[in-house]
Design a protein around this motif. Structure first.
Motif, mmCIF file in Angstrom:
data_model
loop_
_atom_site.group_PDB
_atom_site.id
_atom_site.type_symbol
_atom_site.label_atom_id
_atom_site.label_comp_id
_atom_site.label_asym_id
_atom_site.label_seq_id
_atom_site.Cartn_x
_atom_site.Cartn_y
_atom_site.Cartn_z
ATOM 1 N N ASP A 81 0.763 -0.905 -0.007
ATOM 2 C CA ASP A 81 0.043 0.082 0.013
ATOM 3 C C ASP A 81 0.900 1.014 0.111
ATOM 4 O OD1 ASP A 81 -1.786 1.969 0.630
ATOM 5 O OD2 ASP A 81 -3.065 0.706 1.596
ATOM 6 N N LEU A 82 1.061 1.929 -1.336
ATOM 7 C CA LEU A 82 1.949 2.833 -1.219
ATOM 8 C C LEU A 82 1.612 4.075 -0.684
ATOM 9 C CD1 LEU A 82 2.819 2.510 -5.002
ATOM 10 C CD2 LEU A 82 4.206 1.826 -3.184
ATOM 11 N N TYR A 116 -7.359 -4.997 -0.890
ATOM 12 C CA TYR A 116 -7.683 -5.586 0.413
ATOM 13 C C TYR A 116 -8.844 -6.700 0.257
ATOM 14 C CZ TYR A 116 -4.575 -2.111 2.395
ATOM 15 O OH TYR A 116 -3.526 -1.499 2.742
ATOM 16 N N LEU A 117 -9.824 -6.734 -0.686
ATOM 17 C CA LEU A 117 -10.630 -7.488 -0.909
ATOM 18 C C LEU A 117 -10.584 -8.522 -2.063
ATOM 19 C CD1 LEU A 117 -13.795 -5.474 0.000
ATOM 20 C CD2 LEU A 117 -12.477 -6.905 1.512
ATOM 21 N N ASP A 118 -9.402 -8.493 -2.664
ATOM 22 C CA ASP A 118 -9.156 -9.367 -3.955
ATOM 23 C C ASP A 118 -9.098 -10.661 -3.419
ATOM 24 O OD1 ASP A 118 -7.762 -10.579 -6.044
ATOM 25 O OD2 ASP A 118 -6.527 -9.137 -6.550
ATOM 26 N N PRO A 119 -10.153 -11.518 -4.126
ATOM 27 C CA PRO A 119 -10.233 -13.096 -3.582
ATOM 28 C C PRO A 119 -8.765 -13.895 -3.905
ATOM 29 C CG PRO A 119 -11.640 -12.414 -5.577
ATOM 30 C CD PRO A 119 -11.081 -11.145 -5.067
ATOM 31 N N SER A 120 -8.003 -13.365 -4.750
ATOM 32 C CA SER A 120 -6.768 -14.063 -4.954
ATOM 33 C C SER A 120 -5.513 -13.801 -4.092
ATOM 34 C CB SER A 120 -6.242 -13.787 -6.437
ATOM 35 O OG SER A 120 -5.929 -12.420 -6.460
ATOM 36 N N ARG A 121 -5.864 -12.928 -3.095
ATOM 37 C CA ARG A 121 -4.855 -12.285 -2.081
ATOM 38 C C ARG A 121 -5.090 -12.673 -0.681
ATOM 39 N NH1 ARG A 121 -2.534 -6.556 -4.084
ATOM 40 N NH2 ARG A 121 -2.758 -7.005 -6.200
ATOM 41 N N ASN A 133 1.772 -9.158 4.139
ATOM 42 C CA ASN A 133 2.636 -9.425 2.934
ATOM 43 C C ASN A 133 1.660 -9.793 1.555
ATOM 44 O OD1 ASN A 133 5.089 -8.664 3.743
ATOM 45 N ND2 ASN A 133 5.436 -10.666 4.623
ATOM 46 N N LEU A 134 1.481 -8.847 0.625
ATOM 47 C CA LEU A 134 0.671 -9.162 -0.450
ATOM 48 C C LEU A 134 1.431 -9.045 -1.661
ATOM 49 C CD1 LEU A 134 -2.661 -7.413 0.195
ATOM 50 C CD2 LEU A 134 -2.150 -9.819 0.813
ATOM 51 N N PRO A 135 1.214 -9.771 -2.600
ATOM 52 C CA PRO A 135 2.036 -9.719 -3.910
ATOM 53 C C PRO A 135 1.536 -8.281 -4.740
ATOM 54 C CG PRO A 135 0.230 -11.497 -4.076
ATOM 55 C CD PRO A 135 0.373 -11.007 -2.684
ATOM 56 N N THR A 136 2.400 -7.753 -5.513
ATOM 57 C CA THR A 136 2.016 -6.766 -6.304
ATOM 58 C C THR A 136 1.123 -7.297 -7.241
ATOM 59 O OG1 THR A 136 3.872 -6.693 -7.618
ATOM 60 C CG2 THR A 136 4.135 -5.389 -5.688
ATOM 61 N N SER A 137 0.295 -6.312 -7.753
ATOM 62 C CA SER A 137 -0.729 -6.344 -8.937
ATOM 63 C C SER A 137 -0.439 -5.386 -9.880
ATOM 64 C CB SER A 137 -1.953 -6.688 -8.343
ATOM 65 O OG SER A 137 -2.962 -6.737 -9.394
ATOM 66 N N THR A 138 -0.579 -5.558 -11.278
ATOM 67 C CA THR A 138 -1.023 -4.603 -12.350
ATOM 68 C C THR A 138 -2.389 -4.101 -12.259
ATOM 69 O OG1 THR A 138 -1.544 -6.230 -13.947
ATOM 70 C CG2 THR A 138 0.847 -5.292 -13.614
ATOM 71 N N ALA A 139 -3.335 -4.632 -11.577
ATOM 72 C CA ALA A 139 -4.523 -4.224 -11.451
ATOM 73 C C ALA A 139 -4.678 -3.108 -10.576
ATOM 74 C CB ALA A 139 -5.464 -5.367 -11.202
ATOM 75 N N ASP A 140 -3.688 -3.170 -9.686
ATOM 76 C CA ASP A 140 -3.691 -2.187 -8.446
ATOM 77 C C ASP A 140 -2.455 -1.620 -8.183
ATOM 78 O OD1 ASP A 140 -4.437 -0.343 -6.365
ATOM 79 O OD2 ASP A 140 -5.021 -2.246 -5.117
ATOM 80 N N LEU A 141 -1.851 -0.639 -8.980
ATOM 81 C CA LEU A 141 -0.514 -0.307 -8.735
ATOM 82 C C LEU A 141 -0.277 0.478 -7.470
ATOM 83 C CD1 LEU A 141 0.337 0.936 -12.456
ATOM 84 C CD2 LEU A 141 0.982 -1.447 -11.174
ATOM 85 N N SER A 142 -1.441 1.173 -6.765
ATOM 86 C CA SER A 142 -1.176 1.875 -5.460
ATOM 87 C C SER A 142 -1.149 0.944 -4.384
ATOM 88 C CB SER A 142 -2.279 2.642 -5.340
ATOM 89 O OG SER A 142 -3.605 2.166 -5.168
ATOM 90 N N GLY A 143 -1.674 -0.156 -4.715
ATOM 91 C CA GLY A 143 -1.753 -1.044 -3.460
ATOM 92 C C GLY A 143 -2.924 -0.673 -2.441
#
Length: 185
Positions: free
Chosen positions: A20-21, A55-60, A38-48
């Motif tokens: 979370d930048l 925070y609600l992404d089912p893959s995280r 600790n969460l992996p970065t994602s191109t779908a949400d660059l700001s984190g």
């Protein structure tokens, strides 16, 4: 339950992503006592920093932590104690509707009083909530005081103030014993 807290110290459960930048930038100004997940970065949400994308992404992993914390908080809730000043047998009428236009609740008491937005106080009850911007509620309360309560029929009506033909209204009548009628109009 805190999600993406900016405070250096917290009370209660929280979820903060290490990616979370926005919050990480704020954290540089204060102490660093809040431990991130600790969460992996994602191109779908660059700001984190987005609620759904981070925070609600089912893959995280953060999603399950949020669900667990919310569930734990809900499990600790208990209903408020019954207020001692509510008389048994009190009647309430609550109206809500499906749109943003104004609907109006009208109650005709047995003694002839017409209770509505322009005359909120009747002989038996009153309208304590008159919502004019949509969805409701509008709320009427009738006393159960035997010296005030009038026997007879109470007529309920609604006025479609702004001709909202496509809206559906719900009227619910309840006593202290629970809901006795729900009507869709």
């Amino acid at each position: 339950m805190n999600i993406a807290p900016a405070s250096p110290t917290l009370r209660g459960d929280y979820v903060l992503a290490n990616i979370d930048l926005v919050i990480n930038a704020l954290r540089t100004e204060g102490g660093n006592t809040v431990v991130p997940v600790n969460l992996p970065t994602s191109t779908a949400d660059l700001s984190g920093h987005t609620l759904v994308g981070t925070y609600l992404d089912p893959s995280r992993a953060g999603r399950q932590k949020v669900i667990d914390a919310v569930t734990a908080a809900l499990d600790q809730l208990s209903p408020p104690p019954q207020a001692s000043n509510i008389a048994q047998g009190s009647v309430t009428v609550t109206m809500t509707w499906s749109g943003t236009r104004n609907e109006d609740l009208h109650v005709y008491e047995p003694g002839g009083a017409h209770v509505y937005f322009a005359n909120r106080q009747g002989q038996v009850g009153y309208i304590d909530t008159d919502n004019t911007i949509g969805y409701g509620p509008e709320h009427y309360y009738a006393t159960s005081d035997a010296k005030v309560l009038q026997p007879g029929a109470y007529h309920l009506g609604l006025v479609d103030f702004r001709a909202a033909d496509d809206e559906t209204a719900t009227i619910q009548v309840a006593t202290n014993d629970g809901v006795i009628l729900t009507k869709l109009q």
